[in-house]
Design a protein around this motif. Structure first.
Motif, short mmCIF file in Angstrom:
data_model
loop_
_atom_site.label_atom_id
_atom_site.label_comp_id
_atom_site.label_asym_id
_atom_site.label_seq_id
_atom_site.Cartn_x
_atom_site.Cartn_y
_atom_site.Cartn_z
N PRO A 353 8.45 26.53 83.14
CA PRO A 353 9.18 27.59 82.44
C PRO A 353 10.64 27.21 82.23
CG PRO A 353 7.79 28.53 84.16
CD PRO A 353 7.74 27.04 84.34
N GLY A 354 11.19 27.65 81.12
CA GLY A 354 12.56 27.31 80.77
C GLY A 354 12.67 26.13 79.82
N ASP A 359 7.90 27.47 76.84
CA ASP A 359 8.22 28.81 76.34
C ASP A 359 8.08 28.96 74.84
OD1 ASP A 359 8.96 29.58 78.95
OD2 ASP A 359 10.99 28.81 78.65
N GLY A 360 8.31 27.90 74.09
CA GLY A 360 8.37 27.99 72.64
C GLY A 360 7.12 27.48 71.95
N GLU A 361 7.24 27.35 70.64
CA GLU A 361 6.14 26.79 69.84
C GLU A 361 6.58 25.45 69.30
OE1 GLU A 361 3.07 28.03 66.30
OE2 GLU A 361 5.11 28.82 66.18
N LEU A 362 5.85 24.39 69.66
CA LEU A 362 6.11 23.05 69.15
C LEU A 362 5.15 22.80 68.00
CD1 LEU A 362 7.65 23.03 71.84
CD2 LEU A 362 6.97 20.64 72.12
N PHE A 363 5.68 22.85 66.77
CA PHE A 363 4.84 22.78 65.58
C PHE A 363 4.73 21.33 65.12
CE2 PHE A 363 3.45 24.98 61.53
CZ PHE A 363 2.52 25.79 62.15
N GLY A 364 3.92 20.61 65.83
CA GLY A 364 3.70 19.20 65.56
C GLY A 364 2.85 18.63 66.68
N PRO A 365 2.52 17.34 66.63
CA PRO A 365 1.55 16.75 67.57
C PRO A 365 2.13 16.46 68.94
CG PRO A 365 2.34 15.06 66.08
CD PRO A 365 2.97 16.36 65.62
N VAL A 366 2.65 17.50 69.60
CA VAL A 366 3.24 17.36 70.93
C VAL A 366 2.47 18.25 71.90
CG1 VAL A 366 5.31 17.59 72.34
CG2 VAL A 366 5.51 16.90 69.93
N ALA A 367 1.91 17.65 72.94
CA ALA A 367 1.10 18.37 73.92
C ALA A 367 1.88 18.57 75.21
CB ALA A 367 -0.18 17.60 74.20
N ALA A 368 1.76 19.76 75.78
CA ALA A 368 2.40 20.07 77.06
C ALA A 368 1.33 20.20 78.13
CB ALA A 368 3.19 21.37 76.94
N ALA A 382 -1.37 30.90 81.45
CA ALA A 382 -1.72 31.12 80.05
C ALA A 382 -1.07 32.39 79.52
CB ALA A 382 -3.24 31.20 79.90
N ASN A 383 -1.08 33.45 80.33
CA ASN A 383 -0.53 34.74 79.89
C ASN A 383 0.98 34.82 80.05
OD1 ASN A 383 -3.05 35.74 79.20
ND2 ASN A 383 -3.42 36.64 81.21
N ASP A 384 1.58 33.82 80.69
CA ASP A 384 3.03 33.80 80.89
C ASP A 384 3.70 33.29 79.62
OD1 ASP A 384 5.56 33.92 82.02
OD2 ASP A 384 5.38 31.93 82.95
N SER A 385 3.58 34.09 78.57
CA SER A 385 4.09 33.69 77.25
C SER A 385 4.41 34.94 76.45
CB SER A 385 3.05 32.85 76.50
OG SER A 385 3.45 32.61 75.17
N VAL A 386 5.42 34.85 75.62
CA VAL A 386 5.72 35.96 74.71
C VAL A 386 4.71 36.02 73.58
CG1 VAL A 386 8.17 35.92 75.23
CG2 VAL A 386 7.31 34.58 73.28
N TYR A 387 3.93 34.94 73.42
CA TYR A 387 2.95 34.86 72.34
C TYR A 387 1.56 35.24 72.81
CZ TYR A 387 6.54 32.07 69.95
OH TYR A 387 7.70 31.64 69.35
N GLY A 388 0.66 35.48 71.85
CA GLY A 388 -0.72 35.79 72.18
C GLY A 388 -1.61 35.72 70.96
#
Length: 458
Positions: A353-354, A359-368, A382-388
């Protein structure tokens, strides 16, 4: 006052075409013409609308190869993936044409002392603001649903795919739809608010970033217009202890790199339980190393360029910021010395986190890659996100996986033991900062209709 918009080939950085934006006066005229078209279109039967919508799907397929090439030129989609997008568009046309009459049929309800009907009536002009990453599909999914519902549609497409927007207008015209049932607006970004505010516009649908989505929703709310938002996400794919690792790796790599990693429902965060972390990580990293970028016009290219230079540069800044905060770059992560806006397949480990990668969206071929202690910890991450928006899970205990995602995964769509994106017969949409409203599966046809109660005394 008009301005010039250029479309640029992201594989070469070279300008393809120039377009002129229209004036406010021309814009107002097009909105009014769309309303006038609605007054006739809403009277057409479902059968009549369906015949024309099916023809749109047929023409898309007839022009499939040309349209696939156009997508590759304007936004860098690998040429091998373009036909699949067009086939999905046809499936949406066919599903909508087949099911609209049933989805929007009058419903009888009980009423003391009489009878009641619930009816779904078209509202009018619907304004769509759409992105570049699936330049035909994103438009077809909202336009066809609304056209079948009896509405008319305005499109403001992303400026870097205005050639695709123009091609769609030509196809709707060739299919025989009445003029102004579907209209493309070649307008500047600051003119969009003028459309939203126009008295003839009854609803606004937007697909794009959460930041822009907030502005679109605020503008629509100011004018009491209904809105639908399909925003970004950082979808988590969970790999549990009993997962088939080979299956999981293959699906996860495809889910991360498909469409050059520029998909809202792409697999982005890979949450792997400790018991199988190293096994998954080693196989995943090896497969990502094999995902070389190349000329998107070649049939064997799996990874093309990022759609615009600013997007590629922003992606790289997110990677650098994550590494500066403690992430470890195992694969990729460097800007290539080549023409065009390419970015290599990249894997980040020790993601916390941080970091933008968490936390964000990486719009490209980058895997975390994120290590979880166990199943409970994995779903919490998985649920620790502002997105869903979307997500996935891999487990050979299907019943257990289904219960876990059904009851605990806080997202709009989940893939189990695979990677899926849009399906014409299933609802598409998310929760939290991924937006609201649904498309596909008949749900999109009911987003912009007047759900009217008729109470009839007897």
């Amino acid at each position: 006052m008009s301005s010039t918009i250029q479309t640029v080939n992201p594989a070469t950085g070279q300008v393809i075409r120039e377009f002129e934006t229209i004036s406010d006066q021309q814009l107002d005229q097009l909105v009014e013409q769309s309303h006038q078209a609605f007054l006739d279109w809403k009277e057409r039967s479902f059968e009549e609308r369906a015949e024309l919508v099916r023809r749109v799907g047929e023409l898309l397929v007839e022009h499939r190869e040309r349209l696939a090439r156009l997508m590759t030129e304007e936004m860098g989609k690998p040429i091998s993936q373009g036909p699949g997008e067009i086939d999905l568009c046809k499936a949406i046309c066919d599903y909508s044409a087949e099911n609209a009459a049933g989805v929007l049929a009058d419903e009888a309800r009980a009423l003391e002392g009489g009878r009641a009907l619930v009816t779904y009536q078209p509202m009018g002009v619907i304004f769509g603001i759409q992105p570049w990453n699936f330049p035909f599909y994103q438009v077809i999914r909202y336009a066809i649903a609304n056209i079948m519902a009896g509405n008319t549609v305005l499109l403001k497409h992303a400026p870097n795919v205005w050639g695709c927007a123009e091609a769609l207008a030509d196809i709707f015209r060739e299919a025989g739809l009445p003029e102004h049932v579907f209209s493309v607006l070649f307008i500047a970004d600051d003119q969009a608010s003028r459309v939203t505010a126009h008295k003839r516009v009854r609803g606004v649908t937007f697909t794009g970033s959460a930041a822009t989505g907030r502005k679109v929703a605020a503008a629509a709310g100011e004018h009491l217009k209904k809105s639908v938002l399909e925003l970004g996400s950082n979808d988590a794919f969970l790999v549990l202890e009993d997962a088939d690792i080979e299956k999981a790796v293959n699906a996860c790599v495809m889910g991360r790199n498909y469409n050059n990693g520029q998909t809202c429902v792409a697999a982005k965060r890979f949450v792997v339980v400790d018991a199988v972390y190293e096994q998954f990580r080693d196989a995943f990293v090896e497969k990502m190393k094999q995902a070389a970028f190349g000329d998107p016009m070649k049939e064997d290219t799996a990874l093309g360029p990022i759609a615009r230079k600013d997007l590629r540069d922003n992606l790289h800044e997110q990677v650098k910021a994550s590494v500066a905060n403690g992430a470890v770059c195992t694969v990729g992560g460097e800007l290539p010395d080549t023409d065009g806006f390419f970015y290599p397949a990249t894997v980040l480990e020790e993601v916390k986190p941080g970091m933008p990668a968490y936390d964000g969206e990486l719009f490209g071929p980058v895997a975390a890659l994120i290590r979880a202690s166990d199943e409970e910890d994995a779903i919490a991450i998985a649920n620790d996100s502002v997105y869903g928006l979307g997500g996935g899970i891999f487990s050979e205990d299907e019943a257990r996986a289904v219960k876990l995602v059904r009851d605990h995964f806080d997202t709009g769509m989940v893939s189990v033991n695979g990677y899926y994106i849009a399906q014409p017969n299933l609802p598409f949409g998310g929760v939290k900062d991924s937006g609201y409203g649904r498309e596909h599966g008949g749900f999109g046809m009911r987003e912009f209709v007047n759900i009217k109660s008729l109470m009839i005394a007897q």
